[in-house]
Design an enzyme around this catalytic site. Structure first.
Site, short mmCIF file in Angstrom:
data_model
loop_
_atom_site.label_atom_id
_atom_site.label_comp_id
_atom_site.label_asym_id
_atom_site.label_seq_id
_atom_site.Cartn_x
_atom_site.Cartn_y
_atom_site.Cartn_z
N GLU A 110 0.82 -1.21 0.00
CA GLU A 110 0.00 0.00 0.00
C GLU A 110 0.86 1.27 0.00
O GLU A 110 0.46 2.29 -0.58
CB GLU A 110 -0.97 -0.03 1.18
CG GLU A 110 -2.04 -1.10 1.00
CD GLU A 110 -2.97 -1.25 2.20
OE1 GLU A 110 -4.19 -1.17 2.00
OE2 GLU A 110 -2.45 -1.44 3.32
N GLU A 130 -4.26 -9.52 3.11
CA GLU A 130 -5.14 -9.17 4.23
C GLU A 130 -6.35 -10.09 4.35
O GLU A 130 -6.80 -10.39 5.46
CB GLU A 130 -5.60 -7.71 4.10
CG GLU A 130 -4.61 -6.70 4.66
CD GLU A 130 -3.51 -6.32 3.68
OE1 GLU A 130 -2.84 -5.31 3.92
OE2 GLU A 130 -3.32 -7.05 2.68
#
Length: 254
Positions: A110, A130
């Site tokens: 990210e 995730e």
């Protein structure tokens, strides 16, 4: 030894993620320092481009430090990364280059998504697992489908599988793949130097326009006037004058 190292060489700043023994996993101390240095970079008028790179050769950043989340869950909850670190990278409104020198996983991936330019070393693994950890990848799930094919983004996010830097190049997730960390660092610096040849206010306006119109319909985007007014700047006059005189412009950021 600091978990984040920051240095400036000329107009280029370098931010090193410095927990190689933990594969540069981000803990609270690291995220706080990261944001402090981003602010320093943003406020420094002589700093034009930031290059982010990990120390060591195994990982750019392996994500959030899950050991800290287990040992100190309250601290983990009080300092979520998505509303702080990734936004801070974008809101520098100066170019940020991620030089992916190893695995870029979870929050590490990210960080690269919040950057403007992504370069990777050959053989690195990139992605967001995730969904396999019961987490949401909120920032990644928002940005990734805007940068690459939504269906490829969905497959990456749903399965949590990592892809190689070569695969990332094919789908447009990274811009270039270099054979070694030395070549990666040199190429990132080369691009940064090329950016420094452009007018700083123009670059700022362009970055703000890219990010602030990302989800805005085309017609509305064209009506917006985002960032500094370069058309009445001293640098616009200097740019035209330098072009006519066949010399390099001397930018003042005014």
């Amino acid at each position: 030894m600091s978990v984040i190292e920051y240095e400036k060489k000329g107009q280029i700043s370098f931010l090193y993620l410095n927990r190689p023994e933990k594969r540069n996993a981000i803990n609270s101390e690291m995220s706080d320092l990261f944001i402090e240095y981003l602010y320093e970079f943003k406020e420094d008028k002589n700093a034009r481009v930031l290059i982010i790179i990990g120390k060591g050769d195994k990982a750019f950043c392996s994500g959030r430090d899950l050991k800290e989340s287990k040992e100190n869950p309250e601290l983990f909850k009080r300092k979520p990364l998505r509303g702080r670190l990734f936004n801070a990278i974008i809101e520098t409104y100066k170019p940020v280059i991620s030089a992916i020198n190893g695995a870029a996983v979870g929050a590490g991936c990210e960080i690269t998504l919040a950057s403007d330019i992504r370069l990777a070393r050959s053989g690195c693994r990139i992605g967001m697992p995730e969904a396999k950890r019961g987490m949401g990848a909120t920032f990644g799930a928002t940005i990734l489908p805007k940068l690459i094919s939504p269906s490829i983004a969905a497959k990456m996010l749903f399965t949590g599988k990592l892809i190689s830097s070569e695969e990332a190049l094919k789908v447009g997730l990274v811009d270039e793949v270099l054979e070694s960390n030395t070549e990666l660092f040199e190429r990132a610096t080369e691009i940064a130097n090329e950016i420094c040849e452009s007018a700083p206010l123009s670059v700022q306006r362009i970055k703000e326009t890219i990010w602030k119109t990302m989800d805005v319909p085309l017609y509305q985007s064209l009506q917006l006037d985002i960032g500094p007014n370069v058309y009445e700047s001293e640098d616009r006059l200097e740019g035209a004058k330098a072009f006519l005189e066949k010399r390099k412009p001397v930018w003042r950021g005014k």
